[in-house]
Design a protein around this motif. Structure first.
Motif, short mmCIF file in Angstrom:
data_model
loop_
_atom_site.label_atom_id
_atom_site.label_comp_id
_atom_site.label_asym_id
_atom_site.label_seq_id
_atom_site.Cartn_x
_atom_site.Cartn_y
_atom_site.Cartn_z
N LEU A 343 31.55 44.22 44.36
CA LEU A 343 32.04 43.82 45.61
C LEU A 343 30.88 45.32 46.80
O LEU A 343 30.90 44.95 47.66
N GLU A 344 30.41 46.40 45.76
CA GLU A 344 29.47 47.16 46.83
C GLU A 344 28.58 46.14 47.48
O GLU A 344 28.61 45.98 48.77
N LYS A 345 28.50 45.22 46.33
CA LYS A 345 26.87 44.52 46.59
C LYS A 345 27.37 43.35 47.80
O LYS A 345 26.63 42.44 49.25
N ALA A 346 28.49 43.15 47.70
CA ALA A 346 29.49 41.51 48.66
C ALA A 346 30.05 42.26 49.92
O ALA A 346 30.47 41.61 50.54
N VAL A 347 30.40 43.16 49.96
CA VAL A 347 31.18 43.42 50.63
C VAL A 347 30.46 44.65 50.92
O VAL A 347 31.37 46.78 50.71
N LYS A 348 30.64 44.99 52.14
CA LYS A 348 29.95 46.54 52.65
C LYS A 348 30.81 46.97 53.79
O LYS A 348 30.83 48.05 54.22
N GLY A 349 31.90 46.46 54.43
CA GLY A 349 32.91 46.28 55.40
C GLY A 349 33.56 47.03 55.02
O GLY A 349 33.29 47.87 53.79
N PRO A 350 34.71 47.90 56.37
CA PRO A 350 35.36 49.20 55.91
C PRO A 350 36.77 48.81 54.69
O PRO A 350 37.95 49.37 55.25
N TYR A 351 36.73 47.66 53.94
CA TYR A 351 37.62 47.41 53.46
C TYR A 351 37.62 47.98 51.82
O TYR A 351 36.76 48.67 51.09
N SER A 352 39.17 48.52 51.32
CA SER A 352 39.10 48.76 50.15
C SER A 352 38.92 47.44 49.06
O SER A 352 39.09 46.50 48.83
N HIS A 353 38.02 48.32 48.27
CA HIS A 353 37.32 47.63 46.76
C HIS A 353 38.70 47.68 46.32
O HIS A 353 38.46 46.71 45.68
N LYS A 354 39.56 48.58 46.32
CA LYS A 354 40.20 49.20 45.09
C LYS A 354 40.73 47.64 45.30
O LYS A 354 41.61 46.90 44.32
N GLU A 355 41.54 47.36 46.25
CA GLU A 355 42.26 45.96 46.72
C GLU A 355 42.24 45.08 46.46
O GLU A 355 42.35 43.96 45.97
N GLU A 371 30.90 37.13 44.68
CA GLU A 371 30.36 37.66 45.69
C GLU A 371 30.31 36.67 46.78
O GLU A 371 31.42 36.27 48.23
N GLU A 372 30.70 35.06 46.32
CA GLU A 372 31.01 34.35 47.02
C GLU A 372 32.50 34.12 47.07
O GLU A 372 33.02 33.40 48.65
N ALA A 373 33.48 34.70 46.13
CA ALA A 373 34.76 34.81 46.48
C ALA A 373 34.69 35.63 47.48
O ALA A 373 36.27 35.50 47.61
N VAL A 374 34.87 37.02 47.60
CA VAL A 374 34.89 37.63 48.85
C VAL A 374 33.88 37.95 50.00
O VAL A 374 34.22 38.51 50.44
N ASP A 375 32.89 36.95 50.49
CA ASP A 375 32.02 37.34 51.96
C ASP A 375 32.72 37.22 52.81
O ASP A 375 32.05 37.85 53.48
#
Length: 489
Positions: A343-355, A371-375
């Motif tokens: 998740l750290e690699k795929a989502v850099k924005g201010p969104y809750s990785h736990k959620e 990565e592809e599922a959450v890009d």
């Protein structure tokens, strides 16, 4: 020899851990541990030319990752060391010379050219080739002269007048063999290193190994090994020959053909515990329909008699399914820790990785799918407006425009942006508008993700994106639909 069951995994340090190799290690471990015995690790490095730098470390790392902890081995020692073949070299020559004295081996000075000449002659006569070593007939005096002159030699097994021979195997049963068809294998090479075929016999005996587990390609060599055990007056081990792991009906799994090693599978996002569970079922069947096992459970239920004689086909889809079962079975915290690096690699924005982890857990089978599922969280897809047309959801661009405008107006009224409030607001709209749920939720999900398939629906994703970003993306969807409608008229 001890009554305690002792098995050994004896890989060569020649690269990555192949799936077939790892399955052999697993079966050896299960056979020993089911009987309360010992599982040994021995490194067979007599083939110096094929050694790969760092390969021994890969063996240690792989076995530890899957929980196959050894009781004795090069790194932890034991009563029967050393556990690296190259450190046992002086021993093999002594054992080979002992066989010469008893007439079960002989010095051979033949060159590759001599052997090749015999092979070509056999081919020309249309008969199967078996090397007939002229050196068997040399006198002791001539042998000593040639050794003293520095002539290179090997020590070769002597096989004569064996006749019918047989042995028992726990998988293949009773096997009869015509001993006169056996070729006289090299035991000690000209560089002083033993061949694999000789060293593993000496090592297995001197390490009190009771059960030898290996691929069924060694069935035809076993009578030669037995002649050596018998020559020394040693008890033969219990044999367990296992069928190969195949890519398909005709091809064995092979790194050379680009088939995945254990390391490749882990790199692709498969869990070590899922891999080891899956390969336990390649060529072995439990007595029940159960398919998901911990290693401890496998130790409890493992029964050698249930190993198949037929080759096992490696099915990546079945492994993928099983991996998904393991991922979905994790508690929330362990799952989050497992997926956090992805998740750290795929989502850099201010969104809750736990959620985000919560919405992907029920839907992801392999970690590399994340990565592809959450890009879309960082980069919503540049979608075609035809995506708003969905037969099952009974949606089209016209309905989508109406729904998005209504959703925007309703979501703007939320002051406390919780998942529950987003849920209530969006699910109230279809009733108010006389539409089906999908006619509102599909357009919202399309606008905020730009993707046809997402882990989680419109409500979960909108909650994670937050109010401002959700409204911004819906506004963008409205603008695009309005522009398309205007240009159509």
């Amino acid at each position: 020899m001890s009554d305690k069951v002792r098995t050994r995994f004896a890989p060569s340090p020649t690269g990555y851990m192949h799936i077939g190799n790892l399955r052999t290690a697993l079966f050896e471990y299960l056979i020993a541990k089911h009987e309360g015995g010992d599982f040994l690790l021995r490194i067979e490095d007599t083939d110096q030319a094929r050694q790969v730098e760092g390969a021994t470390e890969i063996i240690y790392q792989t076995l530890r990752q899957v929980g196959l902890n050894w009781d004795e081995g090069p790194d932890i020692g034991g009563d029967f060391g050393p556990y690296v073949q190259s450190e046992r070299l002086p021993m093999y020559k002594g054992y080979a010379e002992e066989l010469i004295k008893t007439g079960h081996a002989h010095y051979c000075f033949c060159s590759e050219e001599d052997i090749e000449a015999q092979r070509k002659e056999a081919e020309s006569l249309g008969i199967s080739f078996k090397f007939d070593d002229p050196c068997k007939h040399l006198s002791d005096e001539e042998i000593q002269q040639r050794i003293a002159a520095g002539e290179p030699y090997v020590i070769r097994q002597t096989i004569s007048n064996v006749g019918e021979t047989s042995f028992d195997d726990l998988v293949y049963g009773h096997i009869d063999f015509d001993g006169d068809l056996l070729d006289e294998q090299i035991l000690l090479k000209s560089d002083g290193f033993p061949t694999y075929n000789f060293a593993n016999i000496i090592d297995d005996h001197t390490m009190n190994v009771t059960h030898v587990v290996r691929g069924n390609e060694y069935l035809s060599s076993t009578p030669k090994y037995n002649l050596i055990y018998d020559a020394y007056g040693w008890k033969r081990p219990t044999y367990v020959h296992v069928p190969p792991v195949m890519k398909d009906d005709k091809h064995k799994l092979s790194k050379r053909n680009g088939d995945a090693s254990f390391q490749d599978l882990v790199a692709k996002g498969y869990l070590p515990e899922a891999i080891i569970n899956y390969i336990a079922l390649l060529g072995w069947a439990p007595a029940t329909e159960q398919e998901i096992y911990t290693l401890d459970e496998l130790v409890d239920v493992f029964d050698v008699s249930r190993i198949s004689r037929s080759p096992a086909i490696f099915d990546i889809e079945k492994l993928t399914w099983m991996n998904g079962v393991y991922l979905r079975g994790m508690d929330e915290q362990k799952y989050f820790e497992t997926v956090a690096p992805y998740l750290e690699k795929a989502v850099k924005g201010p969104y809750s990785h736990k959620e985000i982890a919560k919405i992907i857990q029920p839907r992801i089978d392999v970690l590399n799918q994340i990565e592809e599922a959450v890009d879309f969280f960082d980069h919503p897809g540049d979608y075609d407006l035809e995506m708003y047309r969905h037969k099952k959801m009974k949606s089209n661009p016209e309905i989508a425009l109406t729904s998005l405008k209504a959703a925007k107006a309703a979501l703007e009224q939320i002051t406390d942006w919780t998942e529950e409030n987003v849920h209530e607001t969006l699910l109230a709209l279809p009733k108010e508008m006389g539409l089906k749920n999908g006619q509102v939720l599909w357009p919202v999900r399309t606008a905020i993700t730009g993707k046809q398939f997402t882990p989680g629906g419109a409500i979960e994703i909108a909650f994670i994106l937050g109010k401002d970003e959700t409204l911004r993306r819906i506004e963008d969807g409205i603008s695009r639909l309005e522009a398309a409608a205007a240009s159509a008229h």
